[in-house]
Design a protein around this motif. Structure first.
Motif, short mmCIF file in Angstrom:
data_model
loop_
_atom_site.label_atom_id
_atom_site.label_comp_id
_atom_site.label_asym_id
_atom_site.label_seq_id
_atom_site.Cartn_x
_atom_site.Cartn_y
_atom_site.Cartn_z
N GLU A 185 8.55 -8.65 7.26
CA GLU A 185 9.08 -7.59 6.74
C GLU A 185 8.60 -6.37 6.27
OE1 GLU A 185 12.10 -6.07 2.88
OE2 GLU A 185 11.53 -8.15 3.20
N VAL A 186 8.74 -5.23 7.12
CA VAL A 186 7.78 -3.89 6.95
C VAL A 186 8.79 -2.93 6.56
CG1 VAL A 186 6.50 -2.38 8.43
CG2 VAL A 186 6.69 -4.68 9.00
N ASP A 187 8.28 -2.31 5.48
CA ASP A 187 9.12 -1.12 4.83
C ASP A 187 8.07 0.18 5.42
OD1 ASP A 187 10.00 0.89 3.63
OD2 ASP A 187 10.57 -0.31 1.62
N LEU A 188 8.57 1.00 6.00
CA LEU A 188 7.97 2.11 6.56
C LEU A 188 8.88 3.34 6.18
CD1 LEU A 188 6.73 0.80 9.87
CD2 LEU A 188 5.28 1.65 7.99
N ASP A 189 9.65 3.41 5.16
CA ASP A 189 10.20 4.28 4.80
C ASP A 189 9.36 5.75 4.26
OD1 ASP A 189 12.37 6.09 3.75
OD2 ASP A 189 12.39 5.22 1.78
N PHE A 235 2.61 5.55 15.34
CA PHE A 235 1.87 4.43 14.50
C PHE A 235 2.93 3.60 13.62
CE2 PHE A 235 -2.30 6.26 15.24
CZ PHE A 235 -3.15 5.19 15.05
N ARG A 236 4.30 4.28 13.42
CA ARG A 236 5.09 3.40 12.74
C ARG A 236 5.68 2.31 13.73
NH1 ARG A 236 8.48 5.79 8.88
NH2 ARG A 236 10.15 5.59 10.16
N LEU A 273 -2.21 -9.84 10.28
CA LEU A 273 -1.38 -9.71 9.02
C LEU A 273 0.01 -10.38 9.29
CD1 LEU A 273 -1.80 -5.74 7.98
CD2 LEU A 273 -2.96 -8.02 7.01
N THR A 274 0.15 -11.06 10.29
CA THR A 274 1.39 -11.65 10.43
C THR A 274 1.69 -12.95 9.97
OG1 THR A 274 0.09 -13.09 12.19
CG2 THR A 274 1.15 -11.25 13.21
N HIS A 275 0.90 -13.22 8.78
CA HIS A 275 1.13 -14.39 8.02
C HIS A 275 1.88 -13.76 6.77
CE1 HIS A 275 -2.32 -12.44 6.13
NE2 HIS A 275 -2.12 -13.07 4.94
N LEU A 276 1.99 -12.46 6.48
CA LEU A 276 2.69 -11.90 5.37
C LEU A 276 3.88 -12.01 5.58
CD1 LEU A 276 0.77 -8.50 5.12
CD2 LEU A 276 0.40 -10.51 3.74
N THR A 277 4.84 -12.04 4.44
CA THR A 277 6.32 -12.05 4.52
C THR A 277 6.82 -10.54 4.30
OG1 THR A 277 6.27 -12.35 2.05
CG2 THR A 277 6.68 -14.27 3.15
N LYS A 278 6.00 -9.73 3.65
CA LYS A 278 6.24 -8.38 3.83
C LYS A 278 4.94 -7.55 3.65
CE LYS A 278 9.22 -5.04 1.22
NZ LYS A 278 9.98 -4.80 -0.12
N LEU A 279 5.14 -6.40 4.31
CA LEU A 279 4.08 -5.38 4.23
C LEU A 279 4.69 -4.17 3.71
CD1 LEU A 279 1.39 -4.20 4.55
CD2 LEU A 279 2.07 -3.64 7.02
N ASP A 280 4.33 -3.38 2.58
CA ASP A 280 5.17 -2.25 2.05
C ASP A 280 4.39 -1.24 2.06
OD1 ASP A 280 6.74 -0.64 0.32
OD2 ASP A 280 7.25 -2.10 -0.95
N LEU A 281 4.91 -0.08 3.10
CA LEU A 281 4.20 1.10 3.04
C LEU A 281 5.20 2.24 3.00
CD1 LEU A 281 2.19 0.21 6.46
CD2 LEU A 281 1.15 0.05 4.30
N HIS A 282 6.15 2.08 2.18
CA HIS A 282 6.87 3.11 1.96
C HIS A 282 6.45 4.39 1.17
CE1 HIS A 282 7.49 1.65 -2.15
NE2 HIS A 282 8.01 2.92 -2.54
N LEU A 295 0.67 -1.38 -0.06
CA LEU A 295 0.12 -0.05 0.01
C LEU A 295 0.65 1.24 -0.04
CD1 LEU A 295 -2.78 -1.14 2.56
CD2 LEU A 295 -2.93 -1.30 0.06
N SER A 296 1.88 1.04 -0.82
CA SER A 296 3.10 2.14 -0.59
C SER A 296 2.69 3.21 -1.65
CB SER A 296 4.48 1.72 -1.10
OG SER A 296 4.07 1.32 -2.38
N MET A 297 3.19 4.39 -1.69
CA MET A 297 3.40 5.41 -2.38
C MET A 297 2.26 6.40 -2.46
SD MET A 297 5.12 3.36 -5.73
CE MET A 297 4.77 4.59 -6.76
N GLY A 298 1.35 6.21 -1.52
CA GLY A 298 0.10 7.08 -1.51
C GLY A 298 0.03 7.95 -0.41
N ILE A 299 -1.00 8.55 -0.31
CA ILE A 299 -1.37 9.39 0.97
C ILE A 299 -1.71 8.66 2.37
CG2 ILE A 299 -1.99 11.78 1.82
CD1 ILE A 299 -2.59 12.41 -1.26
#
Length: 327
Positions: free
Chosen positions: A301-305, A287-288, A270-279, A251-255
């Protein structure tokens, strides 16, 4: 705002190779060893795309070609790629090994993403039933008063495993068409929803067929990104049936704000995911931290950049999607 400043470097796991311009001498690679890019940087050559493709078909054993990258086909602000699609379909019997096509490998220097004219691209999918990977970069242009924008009417395709639509303003009709399509082999779906200012009139309700997962039983990687309604998308995803079988949720790249993050955290696990991408997001530090604490101990793996775009004017904070594609 990020821009598309580079051409694709690979496609279908193959390195990109640009077919030589007229008069250039180059040792050509094996036909099945590269993703062939047809088309040159804008203003670099006066040769029409179909002429370049004709030389390509004459000089390369296209029966072995596995991946094609379509670059500039002309003045893309007022010319859609219908001629390109017709040229590819005209030789489809000579392209039995073709498995991947990317239509519109065009940088912002050549043409702003929001201004790339498009058309109905589904004839490529119906014309190549063995295609496994299809991508398109799309905005909209005008010619003689006619709007040239992406269309994707519902279809069935039994081999397609990966579908990518990059846009700064994706029409709701395209989202509905994708959602209504029968794609039993699809594993990876990546839609850039964009903003209303550049034609992105998709509503959350349009996503329901995708989020149900009924027509995409093998979907494992879902990306709904670059959206100005990212909080609403996150809230819908939080209870979506398809999420239970995903490996990657993007769900990255948005507002995305704290409201969207709160919806995700209060929804299904969401613990079954291998990655959640919110960069590229607009989340507060609390919240981060909450997202990390909820998922990282489970091995996600969580991307919160975070976004570095946060404009202030007259006390108002302005937030923009990552790729606006504006001039």
């Amino acid at each position: 705002m990020r821009r598309h400043d580079d051409h694709l470097e690979e496609l279908y796991g193959l390195p990109a190779f640009t077919f030589p311009a007229p008069g250039e001498t180059a040792t050509l690679p094996e036909p099945d060893a590269v993703a062939w890019r047809i088309g040159y940087e804008r203003w670099e050559s006066e040769e029409r795309w179909v002429e370049t493709f004709g030389r390509f078909c004459a000089e390369v054993d296209i029966t072995r070609v596995r991946a094609l990258i379509v670059g500039i086909w002309g003045d893309v602000e007022d010319t859609d790629p219908s001629e390109v699609i017709e040229a590819l379909l005209a030789v489809r019997d000579r392209l039995p090994a073709l498995r991947s096509v990317f239509l519109g490998d065009i940088t912002d220097e050549e043409c702003s993403l929001s201004r790339i004219s498009q058309t109905d691209v589904t004839p490529l999918l119906t014309g190549f039933p063995a295609l496994e990977d299809f991508g398109v970069r799309a905005g909209w242009g005008t010619s003689l008063g006619e709007t040239l924008k992406l269309e994707f009417p519902a279809l069935r395709h039994d081999a397609l495993r990966r579908l990518t639509v990059q846009s700064s303003g994706l029409p709701g009709g395209v989202v509905r068409g994708v959602g209504a399509s029968e794609l039993p082999a699809l594993v990876h779906l990546d839609l850039w929803l964009g903003s209303n200012d550049t034609g992105g009139d998709c509503e959350v309700a349009d996503l329901e067929p995708i989020l149900s997962g009924a027509r995409m039983p093998r979907l494992r990687h879902l990306a709904l990104r670059n959206s100005e309604i990212q909080d609403e998308v996150a809230a819908a995803v939080a209870s979506a049936p398809v999420v239970a079988r995903l490996e990657v949720l993007d769900l990255s790249m948005g507002i995305l704000s704290d409201d969207g993050a709160a919806a995700l955290l209060s929804g299904q696990p969401l613990t079954h995911l291998t990655k959640l991408d919110l960069h590229y997001n607009f989340l507060s530090e609390p919240f981060r931290q909450r997202i990390r604490q909820a998922l990282e101990p489970a091995g996600v793996e969580v991307d919160l950049d975070q976004s570095d775009v946060d404009y202030e004017a007259d006390g108002t904070v302005w937030r923009s999607i990552c790729v606006e594609g504006l001039p």
